[in-house]
Design an enzyme around this catalytic site. Structure first.
Site, PDB file in Angstrom:
ATOM      1  CG  ASP A   3      -2.060  -1.061   1.154  1.00 36.08           C
ATOM      2  OD1 ASP A   3      -1.794  -2.086   0.320  1.00 36.08           O
ATOM      3  OD2 ASP A   3      -2.990  -0.887   1.944  1.00 36.08           O
TER       4      ASP A   3
ATOM      5  CE  LYS B 142      -6.556  -1.348   2.894  1.00 39.85           C
ATOM      6  NZ  LYS B 142      -5.255  -1.764   3.231  1.00 39.85           N
TER       7      LYS B 142
ATOM      8  CE  LYS C 103      -5.039   2.069   2.780  1.00 36.40           C
ATOM      9  NZ  LYS C 103      -3.849   1.318   3.480  1.00 36.40           N
TER      10      LYS C 103
END
Length: 222
Positions: free
Chosen positions: A91, A182, A153
């Protein structure tokens, strides 16, 4: 949705600065027990965590976290090091200042290079929605799509706010085919989680849902 089904969407997360191995190990044990999508932990624990889980749970870590203003070469090194240590998912945080400067080509090139460095592992791109305008969020949906990352995300969970239903819906409307979403930060209940999934989230970054389940399993309620 059934709670156990919702937990399959969860990246069970512990990223506090004070996180100890004992706490990380508990996150891993809980992730294995409740069949979460992954455990998202600091990079310094990835090797130990990967050895501990021995393939029972994907290990995720964060790159350029939480501010995103490391150089691209630094982020690439971090990503390669994490993967060498056993990380299955990365991430990364974008350079938010570059977005504000409209240096969109550089932002896209960084994501593309990180994706290449991940060498087939999943890359999730954190855009920190609470710091962006709607126009910037839409542009980042387009950039993440073009750069080839697997996920966009919402948040680090370390800024001024986390995921909102509105941002998840906006992402769903503007990401390209094949890009997943996400939602992370501020997901405090199974009702919150189910709403995010309904709006289009494919992953949820949170630790609270497992805490709720553990309280429920112990008979203490929540």
């Amino acid at each position: 949705m059934d709670k156990n089904e919702i937990l399959k969407y969860v990246d069970h997360t512990l990223l506090t600065q004070t996180a100890t191995w004992e706490e990380i190990r508990q996150i891993l044990d809980d992730g294995i027990k409740y069949h979460t999508a992954s455990a998202c932990i600091p990079a310094s624990y990835v090797k130990q965590a990967a050895e501990y889980t021995a393939g029972r749970l994907p290990v995720c870590t964060v790159i350029g976290f939480p501010n995103g203003y490391s150089t691209t070469e630094t982020k690439i090194f971090e990503a390669r090091d994490a993967i060498a240590n056993g990380a299955e998912e990365i991430d990364m945080v974008i350079n938010i200042g570059h977005v504000k400067d409209r240096r969109y080509e550089e932002v896209e090139e960084e994501i593309r290079r990180l994706h290449e460095a991940c060498d087939g592992k999943i890359l999730k791109v954190i855009i920190e929605t609470c710091l962006l305008t709607e126009e910037e969020k839409i542009r980042m949906c387009e950039i993440v799509t073009s750069a080839g990352a697997e996920y966009i995300k919402t948040s680090t969970g370390f800024s001024t706010a986390g995921a909102t239903p509105e941002d998840v819906a906006l992402m769903k409307a503007h990401v390209g085919e094949g890009v997943k979403i996400k939602a992370a930060g501020g997901i405090a209940s199974f009702a919150d989680a189910e709403e995010m999934i309904r709006l289009g989230a494919d992953r949820l970054g949170t630790s609270r849902l497992i805490k709720i389940m553990k309280h429920t399993d112990s008979g203490s309620g929540y």
